[in-house]
Design an enzyme around this catalytic site. Structure first.
Site, PDB file in Angstrom:
ATOM      1  N   LYS A 159      -7.902  -8.805  15.624  1.00  0.00           N
ATOM      2  CA  LYS A 159      -9.165  -9.383  15.170  1.00  0.00           C
ATOM      3  C   LYS A 159      -9.009 -10.896  15.257  1.00  0.00           C
ATOM      4  CE  LYS A 159      -9.410  -9.955  10.572  1.00  0.00           C
ATOM      5  NZ  LYS A 159      -9.631  -9.649   9.170  1.00  0.00           N
TER       6      LYS A 159
ATOM      7  N   PHE B 202     -18.803  -4.422   7.705  1.00  0.00           N
ATOM      8  CA  PHE B 202     -18.061  -3.347   8.370  1.00  0.00           C
ATOM      9  C   PHE B 202     -18.970  -2.372   9.113  1.00  0.00           C
ATOM     10  CE2 PHE B 202     -13.549  -3.970   7.588  1.00  0.00           C
ATOM     11  CZ  PHE B 202     -13.652  -5.123   6.831  1.00  0.00           C
TER      12      PHE B 202
ATOM     13  N   THR C  16       0.854  -1.191   0.000  1.00  0.00           N
ATOM     14  CA  THR C  16       0.000   0.000   0.000  1.00  0.00           C
ATOM     15  C   THR C  16       0.891   1.242   0.000  1.00  0.00           C
ATOM     16  OG1 THR C  16      -1.593  -1.244   1.238  1.00  0.00           O
ATOM     17  CG2 THR C  16      -1.871   1.156   1.229  1.00  0.00           C
TER      18      THR C  16
ATOM     19  N   CYS D 126      -3.077  -2.193   9.028  1.00  0.00           N
ATOM     20  CA  CYS D 126      -3.459  -1.430   7.828  1.00  0.00           C
ATOM     21  C   CYS D 126      -4.297  -0.178   8.089  1.00  0.00           C
ATOM     22  CB  CYS D 126      -4.170  -2.353   6.846  1.00  0.00           C
ATOM     23  SG  CYS D 126      -3.018  -3.521   6.123  1.00  0.00           S
TER      24      CYS D 126
ATOM     25  N   LEU E  38      -6.371  -8.038   1.044  1.00  0.00           N
ATOM     26  CA  LEU E  38      -6.402  -9.280   1.836  1.00  0.00           C
ATOM     27  C   LEU E  38      -6.641  -8.963   3.297  1.00  0.00           C
ATOM     28  CD1 LEU E  38      -3.175 -10.933   0.359  1.00  0.00           C
ATOM     29  CD2 LEU E  38      -5.498 -10.931  -0.577  1.00  0.00           C
TER      30      LEU E  38
ATOM     31  N   LYS F 250      -6.731   1.890  -3.420  1.00  0.00           N
ATOM     32  CA  LYS F 250      -6.408   1.199  -2.171  1.00  0.00           C
ATOM     33  C   LYS F 250      -6.631   2.089  -0.947  1.00  0.00           C
ATOM     34  CE  LYS F 250      -5.127  -1.620   0.853  1.00  0.00           C
ATOM     35  NZ  LYS F 250      -4.054  -2.555   1.060  1.00  0.00           N
TER      36      LYS F 250
ATOM     37  N   LYS G 104      -2.691   2.938   9.840  1.00  0.00           N
ATOM     38  CA  LYS G 104      -1.615   3.561   9.046  1.00  0.00           C
ATOM     39  C   LYS G 104      -2.143   4.089   7.707  1.00  0.00           C
ATOM     40  CE  LYS G 104       0.751  -0.096   6.537  1.00  0.00           C
ATOM     41  NZ  LYS G 104       0.289   0.118   5.181  1.00  0.00           N
TER      42      LYS G 104
ATOM     43  N   GLY H  11      -8.307  -1.781  14.324  1.00  0.00           N
ATOM     44  CA  GLY H  11      -6.872  -1.799  14.625  1.00  0.00           C
ATOM     45  C   GLY H  11      -6.171  -2.487  13.478  1.00  0.00           C
TER      46      GLY H  11
HETATM   47  C1  UDX Z   1       2.132  -5.550   3.571  1.00  0.00           C
HETATM   48  C2  UDX Z   1       2.442  -4.400   2.669  1.00  0.00           C
HETATM   49  O1  UDX Z   1       3.531  -4.568   1.983  1.00  0.00           O
HETATM   50  C3  UDX Z   1       2.029  -3.098   3.236  1.00  0.00           C
HETATM   51  O2  UDX Z   1       2.350  -2.021   2.448  1.00  0.00           O
HETATM   52  C4  UDX Z   1       0.552  -3.223   3.314  1.00  0.00           C
HETATM   53  O3  UDX Z   1      -0.034  -2.037   3.703  1.00  0.00           O
HETATM   54  C5  UDX Z   1       0.211  -4.315   4.282  1.00  0.00           C
HETATM   55  O4  UDX Z   1       0.759  -5.505   3.862  1.00  0.00           O
HETATM   56  P1  UDX Z   1       2.845  -7.076   5.496  1.00  0.00           P
HETATM   57  O5  UDX Z   1       2.951  -8.220   4.542  1.00  0.00           O
HETATM   58  O6  UDX Z   1       1.730  -7.058   6.474  1.00  0.00           O
HETATM   59  O7  UDX Z   1       2.864  -5.700   4.683  1.00  0.00           O
HETATM   60  O8  UDX Z   1       4.211  -6.825   6.244  1.00  0.00           O
HETATM   61  P2  UDX Z   1       5.120  -7.844   7.025  1.00  0.00           P
HETATM   62  O9  UDX Z   1       4.347  -9.007   7.508  1.00  0.00           O
HETATM   63  O10 UDX Z   1       5.919  -7.021   7.955  1.00  0.00           O
HETATM   64  O11 UDX Z   1       6.090  -8.413   5.872  1.00  0.00           O
HETATM   65  C6  UDX Z   1       6.996  -7.708   5.150  1.00  0.00           C
HETATM   66  C7  UDX Z   1       8.221  -8.566   4.864  1.00  0.00           C
HETATM   67  O12 UDX Z   1       9.110  -7.855   4.025  1.00  0.00           O
HETATM   68  C8  UDX Z   1       8.998  -8.973   6.110  1.00  0.00           C
HETATM   69  O13 UDX Z   1       9.114 -10.377   6.144  1.00  0.00           O
HETATM   70  C9  UDX Z   1      10.350  -8.291   5.924  1.00  0.00           C
HETATM   71  O14 UDX Z   1      11.426  -9.059   6.455  1.00  0.00           O
HETATM   72  C10 UDX Z   1      10.432  -8.149   4.418  1.00  0.00           C
HETATM   73  N1  UDX Z   1      11.326  -7.092   3.922  1.00  0.00           N
HETATM   74  C11 UDX Z   1      11.309  -5.845   4.451  1.00  0.00           C
HETATM   75  C12 UDX Z   1      12.166  -7.381   2.851  1.00  0.00           C
HETATM   76  O15 UDX Z   1      12.207  -8.512   2.369  1.00  0.00           O
HETATM   77  N2  UDX Z   1      12.952  -6.380   2.357  1.00  0.00           N
HETATM   78  C13 UDX Z   1      12.954  -5.128   2.874  1.00  0.00           C
HETATM   79  O16 UDX Z   1      13.673  -4.267   2.391  1.00  0.00           O
HETATM   80  C14 UDX Z   1      12.076  -4.855   3.954  1.00  0.00           C
HETATM   81  C1  UDX Z   2      -7.741  -4.635   5.925  1.00  0.00           C
HETATM   82  C2  UDX Z   2      -8.598  -4.578   4.653  1.00  0.00           C
HETATM   83  O1  UDX Z   2      -9.933  -4.996   4.955  1.00  0.00           O
HETATM   84  C3  UDX Z   2      -8.012  -5.442   3.546  1.00  0.00           C
HETATM   85  O2  UDX Z   2      -8.738  -5.273   2.352  1.00  0.00           O
HETATM   86  C4  UDX Z   2      -6.524  -5.101   3.309  1.00  0.00           C
HETATM   87  O3  UDX Z   2      -6.395  -3.867   2.651  1.00  0.00           O
HETATM   88  C5  UDX Z   2      -5.752  -5.091   4.608  1.00  0.00           C
HETATM   89  O4  UDX Z   2      -6.403  -4.261   5.589  1.00  0.00           O
HETATM   90  P1  UDX Z   2      -7.374  -6.306   7.956  1.00  0.00           P
HETATM   91  O5  UDX Z   2      -6.741  -5.129   8.616  1.00  0.00           O
HETATM   92  O6  UDX Z   2      -6.623  -7.599   7.895  1.00  0.00           O
HETATM   93  O7  UDX Z   2      -7.773  -5.965   6.433  1.00  0.00           O
HETATM   94  O8  UDX Z   2      -8.735  -6.641   8.691  1.00  0.00           O
HETATM   95  P2  UDX Z   2     -10.243  -6.121   8.573  1.00  0.00           P
HETATM   96  O9  UDX Z   2     -11.108  -7.317   8.524  1.00  0.00           O
HETATM   97  O10 UDX Z   2     -10.429  -5.114   7.526  1.00  0.00           O
HETATM   98  O11 UDX Z   2     -10.470  -5.445  10.012  1.00  0.00           O
HETATM   99  C6  UDX Z   2      -9.780  -4.265  10.396  1.00  0.00           C
HETATM  100  C7  UDX Z   2     -10.212  -3.817  11.766  1.00  0.00           C
HETATM  101  O12 UDX Z   2     -11.560  -3.359  11.745  1.00  0.00           O
HETATM  102  C8  UDX Z   2     -10.157  -4.896  12.843  1.00  0.00           C
HETATM  103  O13 UDX Z   2      -9.623  -4.351  14.018  1.00  0.00           O
HETATM  104  C9  UDX Z   2     -11.612  -5.269  13.067  1.00  0.00           C
HETATM  105  O14 UDX Z   2     -11.848  -5.721  14.373  1.00  0.00           O
HETATM  106  C10 UDX Z   2     -12.304  -3.940  12.795  1.00  0.00           C
HETATM  107  N1  UDX Z   2     -13.708  -4.077  12.351  1.00  0.00           N
HETATM  108  C11 UDX Z   2     -13.988  -4.658  11.151  1.00  0.00           C
HETATM  109  C12 UDX Z   2     -14.732  -3.576  13.146  1.00  0.00           C
HETATM  110  O15 UDX Z   2     -14.490  -3.027  14.229  1.00  0.00           O
HETATM  111  N2  UDX Z   2     -16.026  -3.680  12.702  1.00  0.00           N
HETATM  112  C13 UDX Z   2     -16.347  -4.246  11.509  1.00  0.00           C
HETATM  113  O16 UDX Z   2     -17.535  -4.292  11.177  1.00  0.00           O
HETATM  114  C14 UDX Z   2     -15.289  -4.762  10.712  1.00  0.00           C
END
Ligand code: UDX
Ligand code: UDX
Length: 431
Positions: free
Chosen positions: A321, A250, A121, A261, A153, A205, A264, A258
């Site tokens: 969650k 939602f 993102t 994603c 996701l 996004k 931030k 929380g």
């Molecule tokens: C992802 C996205 O990339 C972020 O922008 C989006 O908003 C949410 O999902 P996520 O997969 O949740 O992030 O992050 P994380 O589980 O921390 O995994 C990132 C991986 O990248 C880590 O395993 C880290 O070691 C790796 N990494 C980080 C690299 O391989 N190279 C780098 O330079 C930095």
């Molecule tokens: C989110 C996006 O939904 C997904 O498309 C991707 O961009 C990554 O970020 P994620 O953060 O994994 O996914 O979970 P999500 O199911 O969206 O829930 C986010 C937060 O909202 C959680 O803390 C959940 O408890 C809260 N939530 C969700 C509520 O409080 N009420 C709702 O009805 C739905």
């Protein structure tokens, strides 16, 4: 198709496993050598339902392998994804250092035409910067295209979300990579493939996640009115949700959003808007309602006890969650922080997130099971709506506790049933 993914975290690893399941030949790259070692030995560094068997199946089929060397990923790929973190800076803006360093590494290693796809993102206009960077670090002038293909996701249902998407967004600035991207996703037979320019794809996004967060804050504010008026927010949300223009998704009131994603992405979108000369006040209000929702819950607990010092308080649920071990921006962490600060004795249980929580709060007493955790407690706080809690044995729970008081932060329980079982019960926006 030969696919590589740089970044093997929640998004990269799930994407890699799913691309392999779709029949592609996948290399997952991560610069964390210990993570690669775990993956190579058949382990899995995160909890995501269904990921373990899927990875095992694809490793056995020889369709996925792991490396810490970006060059290896670049050499292998026709299409290479960037799925590294884009964490927030202090002021809410996005830290782009990981994306930039991966773009540099790809540029330096690239020897043949490559489609470079950003899945992380990122702020609008990142695609342009990624293209400039790759070009700058590839002195031999190899041809390439940059594509924006944001992920949607949800942790806990990430595999399903990838394999059965509502839509696939393909942002391009030239038509050349479109067919290849469509071919990559063809096995999913998704009806809604949105081909657009890169800037619009990047905005889709941020605008989507901010809108979902807005729905949550909206219903949480409605919940406050319901509480004052003696109405039931679940009934209100159900009644609203039948209107297909609104939808029920939602609109579950609770402790607010929380995770890694929404908090931030909202902060980033506000910052991006600011840079575009737009004061997105609506989103700042969404953030402030989210904080107020948690404060309101804590106030209920405080009002009940008068003084929190020395009270034994049990928490069920630590992850942000259900169905994930992720505790990033989890309501539980903020609640624990406040309870400990005010001198309460905190006990906590989560089906999978305890190890991650322990790394943040060592001074919490982590239980072996939900009932042992509630033993002797003067109140139980339901923070994450895991199924294990939904089906709790209320009689057994009551016998464990010093006093049967339940604060349900996710409206998991039926108020009538729980009161009939002898509990003093507080929930969110239900009378
Ligand atoms: C992802 C996205 O990339 C972020 O922008 C989006 O908003 C949410 O999902 P996520 O997969 O949740 O992030 O992050 P994380 O589980 O921390 O995994 C990132 C991986 O990248 C880590 O395993 C880290 O070691 C790796 N990494 C980080 C690299 O391989 N190279 C780098 O330079 C930095
Ligand atoms: C989110 C996006 O939904 C997904 O498309 C991707 O961009 C990554 O970020 P994620 O953060 O994994 O996914 O979970 P999500 O199911 O969206 O829930 C986010 C937060 O909202 C959680 O803390 C959940 O408890 C809260 N939530 C969700 C509520 O409080 N009420 C709702 O009805 C739905």
């Amino acid at each position: 198709m030969k696919v590589s993914i740089v970044g093997s975290g929640y998004v990269g690893l799930v994407s890699g496993a799913c691309f392999a399941e779709m029949g592609h030949d996948v290399v997952c790259v991560d610069n964390d050598k210990s993570k690669i070692a775990v993956l190579r030995s058949g382990g899995i560094p995160i909890y995501e339902p269904g990921l373990d068997p899927l990875l095992k199946k694809q490793i056995a089929a020889g369709r996925i392998r792991f490396t810490h060397a970006t060059e290896e990923g670049v050499d292998h790929a026709e299409v290479i994804f960037i799925a590294v973190p884009t964490p927030p800076r202090e002021d809410g803006s996005v830290d782009m250092t990981y994306i930039e360093s991966v773009a540099r590494a790809i540029g330096s290693a690239m020897k043949k035409y490559l489609i470079v796809v950003d899945k992380s993102t990122v702020p609008v206009k990142t695609g342009e910067k990624v293209a400039e960077t790759i070009k700058r670090y590839n002195p031999s002038g190899v041809d390439f295209d940059v594509v924006s293909n944001p992920e949607f996701l949800r942790e806990g249902s990430a595999i399903k979300d990838l394999l059965e998407p509502d839509r696939i967004v393909i942002g391009v600035n030239s038509p050349r990579p479109v067919e290849k991207m469509k071919e990559l996703y063809a096995p999913l037979r998704c009806k809604n493939v949105v081909v657009t320019d890169i800037n619009s794809a990047e905005l889709i996004k941020h605008a989507s996640n901010s809108f979902l967060a807005l729905k949550i804050s909206y219903i949480n504010e409605v919940a406050r009115i319901c509480e004052a008026a003696g109405a039931n927010v679940n009934e209100v949300a159900n009644g609203m949700g039948f209107d297909h223009r609104i939808g029920r998704a939602f609109l579950s009131a609770g402790l607010g959003y929380g995770g890694s994603c929404f908090p931030k992405d909202l902060a980033a979108f506000i910052k991006i808007s600011e840079e575009a000369g737009v004061d997105f006040r609506l989103l700042r209000e969404v953030q402030s309602i989210n904080q107020n929702t948690l404060d309101h819950f804590l106030k209920k607990v405080r009002d009940h006890f008068w003084v929190l010092k020395d009270k034994v308080i049990a928490l069920w649920g630590l992850s942000f969650k259900p169905n994930t071990d992720d505790v990033r921006h989890a309501a539980a962490l903020e609640i624990i922080r406040v309870l400990l600060k005010e001198g309460a004795k905190v006990r906590a249980y989560d089906p999978v997130a305890m190890e991650k929580a322990k790394a943040v709060f060592g001074q919490v007493d982590y239980g072996k099971d939900p009932y042992e955790t509630a033993r002797g407690a003067e109140a139980l706080l339901l923070v994450t709506e895991w199924d294990e809690f939904r089906n709790a044995d209320l009689e057994k729970l009551k016998l464990c506790m010093a006093r049967p008081v339940l604060f349900d932060g996710r409206n998991l329980f039926d108020p009538e049933k729980i009161r009939a079982a002898g509990f003093t019960y507080f929930s969110m926006g239900r009378g």
